[in-house]
Design an enzyme around this catalytic site. Structure first.
Site, short mmCIF file in Angstrom:
data_model
loop_
_atom_site.label_atom_id
_atom_site.label_comp_id
_atom_site.label_asym_id
_atom_site.label_seq_id
_atom_site.Cartn_x
_atom_site.Cartn_y
_atom_site.Cartn_z
N ARG A 58 -36.76 -15.53 -55.24
CA ARG A 58 -36.37 -14.21 -54.70
C ARG A 58 -37.39 -13.71 -53.69
NH1 ARG A 58 -37.66 -9.94 -57.48
NH2 ARG A 58 -37.12 -10.81 -59.51
N TYR A 111 -22.87 -0.14 -35.48
CA TYR A 111 -22.00 -1.00 -36.27
C TYR A 111 -21.39 -0.19 -37.44
CZ TYR A 111 -20.67 -4.84 -39.34
OH TYR A 111 -19.98 -5.69 -40.15
N ASP A 183 -31.25 -2.78 -33.36
CA ASP A 183 -30.35 -3.86 -33.77
C ASP A 183 -30.04 -4.68 -32.52
OD1 ASP A 183 -28.14 -5.47 -34.38
OD2 ASP A 183 -27.29 -4.00 -35.78
N LYS A 208 -24.08 -13.68 -36.96
CA LYS A 208 -23.38 -13.69 -35.68
C LYS A 208 -23.97 -14.77 -34.76
CE LYS A 208 -21.34 -10.22 -37.60
NZ LYS A 208 -21.77 -8.84 -37.39
C1 LIG Z 1 -22.05 -7.80 -38.15
C2 LIG Z 1 -23.09 -6.84 -37.73
C3 LIG Z 1 -23.95 -6.25 -38.66
C4 LIG Z 1 -23.83 -6.53 -40.14
O1 LIG Z 1 -24.13 -7.87 -40.43
P1 LIG Z 1 -23.54 -8.65 -41.73
O2 LIG Z 1 -24.23 -9.96 -41.63
O3 LIG Z 1 -22.07 -8.69 -41.60
O4 LIG Z 1 -23.97 -7.84 -42.91
C5 LIG Z 1 -24.89 -5.37 -38.19
N1 LIG Z 1 -25.00 -5.06 -36.88
C6 LIG Z 1 -24.20 -5.60 -35.94
C7 LIG Z 1 -24.35 -5.22 -34.52
C8 LIG Z 1 -23.21 -6.50 -36.34
O5 LIG Z 1 -22.39 -7.03 -35.42
#
Ligand SMILES: *Cc1c(COP(=O)(O)O)cnc(C)c1O
Length: 402
Positions: A58, A111, A183, A208
């Protein structure tokens, strides 16, 4: 010859060497939950962090560490820590630093999951949230100047790819003593380096573009050792740790990050230009188009304009229902950043949690379609979209509506 390697080279080589065993050229997937120590003193030294090593899954894991080291090198950061998902990276980062009575400033277009943290969960623990109109830099500066613990940004945004000036906002944030968090999921470290623009922390949904193959979930945050250690400590207790199998898939995906992103951006521009010429299309949103509201900022702070674009289709959902099924080289799905081109209407992807009225208030028309451009050949993607518009023409919906 001590020239610093460029991103494409870093994406292939960095973070791996320390983890390689038996002369293997590839990082092993180490699934061990715990680590064995014959020497009690050594065990103790590793456990208290005096010596490097691993104790329990963990907390840390060698495969996971290789992933963290690769991302940290690409982001130009001192340190990185990873998570089971992008949302875990975001929520753990926020919950590490925010306590009741604190204030956070952000934008309206984050998001969907992040927006839920702002509107539902943070207010529950007594954190005040101020959400500004995305792209309105003066409004953000005004809110930040009132005092805040965190300034949280996302640029480009989902799904209308709005751009915020990171350098300018980082200055405003620091003047108010705030931590500036960005982000960077949409831009990727190939196209944008928030830390070098003044941000304190940069985070990703590795699900992504970093992973790039839509087969593993993960998240990561990078920054100074001091900040990342605090987030790591929260995460090791919170337990949202990245699984080593997922870490391996993300690591492997990242080796081709630059190749993918360059190809995707090239096709995205071609598709954006095609969309601009379509009579069916009201608006095209892509930061690489000079018609984009903040093209100048995008040009200044990004090395490339990325793979994400969106457009609003005349005729709303009736048209969407004809256009999207007609595409041959596209998944109609909720994810993005994959090697396959992915189309999705905002109402079933980024803004599924919102009512039609809420979406309208956010400037998201019913016919808004988001495209995450894949690595297919540009000519094929353009031809595919052209033939899908041809189907729409044949439907005569446009003339019916006029
Ligand atoms: C998809 C996404 C998230 C969340 O990510 P997960 O891996 O689905 O939890 C956060 N910020 C952006 C810009 C995203 O496209």
């Amino acid at each position: 010859m001590s020239q610093k390697p460029k991103a494409g080279t870093q994406a292939v080589w960095s973070g791996e060497k320390e983890v390689l065993v038996h002369h293997a050229t590839q990082v092993p997937v180490i699934v061990s939950v715990a680590y064995n120590y014959d020497d009690m003193d050594e065990w103790y030294d590793v456990a208290i962090g005096k010596k490097p090593g691993h104790i329990y899954g963990r907390n840390t894991n060698p495969t996971v560490q290789a992933f963290e080291d690769k991302v940290k090198t690409l982001e130009g950061a001192d340190d990185a820590t990873s998570f089971s998902t992008g949302m875990a990276a975001i929520s753990n980062t926020l919950y590490t630093f925010l306590t009741p009575g604190d204030r956070i400033v952000s934008i309206k277009d984050t998001y969907g999951g992040t927006n839920k943290l702002f509107t539902e969960f943070l207010p529950k623990i007594g954190v005040e949230v101020a959400l500004c109109t995305t792209g309105d830099h003066e409004a953000i500066e005004e809110e930040v100047a009132k005092g805040c613990k965190i300034l949280y940004l996302e640029t480009p945004t989902n799904p209308t790819v709005k751009i915020t000036d990171i350098e300018r906002m980082a200055k405003a944030g620091h003047a108010a003593g705030a931590l500036v968090v960005v982000d960077n999921t949409f831009a990727t470290p190939i196209n944008q380096h928030p830390l070098s623009l003044g941000a304190d922390l940069v985070l990703h949904s590795a699900t992504k573009f970093l992973g790039g193959h839509a087969d593993a979930l993960g998240g990561v945050v990078c920054g100074s050792r001091e900040l990342v250690e605090q987030i790591y400590h929260y995460r090791e207790i919170n337990g949202a740790s990245l699984d080593p199998w997922a870490a391996y898939l993300l690591l492997r995906g990242m080796k081709t990050l630059k190749l993918r992103v360059l190809q995707q951006a090239k096709s995205a521009m071609a598709i954006a230009k095609l969309l601009q010429k379509q009579e069916w299309v009201d608006d095209v949103f892509y930061p690489g188009l000079e018609s984009h509201t903040n093209y100048d900022i995008a040009e200044k702070q990004m090395d490339g304009f990325g793979a994400m674009l969106s457009f609003s289709l005349k005729g709303g959902m009736d048209s969407v229902k004809i256009l999207l099924p007609a595409l041959k080289y596209a998944n109609r799905a909720a994810n993005l950043g994959a090697v396959e081109t992915t189309y999705g209407p905002a109402r079933t992807t980024s803004h599924v949690e919102c009512t039609a009225k809420e979406r309208k208030a956010m400037g998201i028309p019913d016919g808004l379609i988001r495209i995450s451009v894949g690595i297919e050949d540009t000519e094929d993607l353009v031809a595919d979209l052209e033939q899908a518009f041809e189907k729409l023409n044949q439907s005569q919906l446009l003339t019916l509506q006029e």
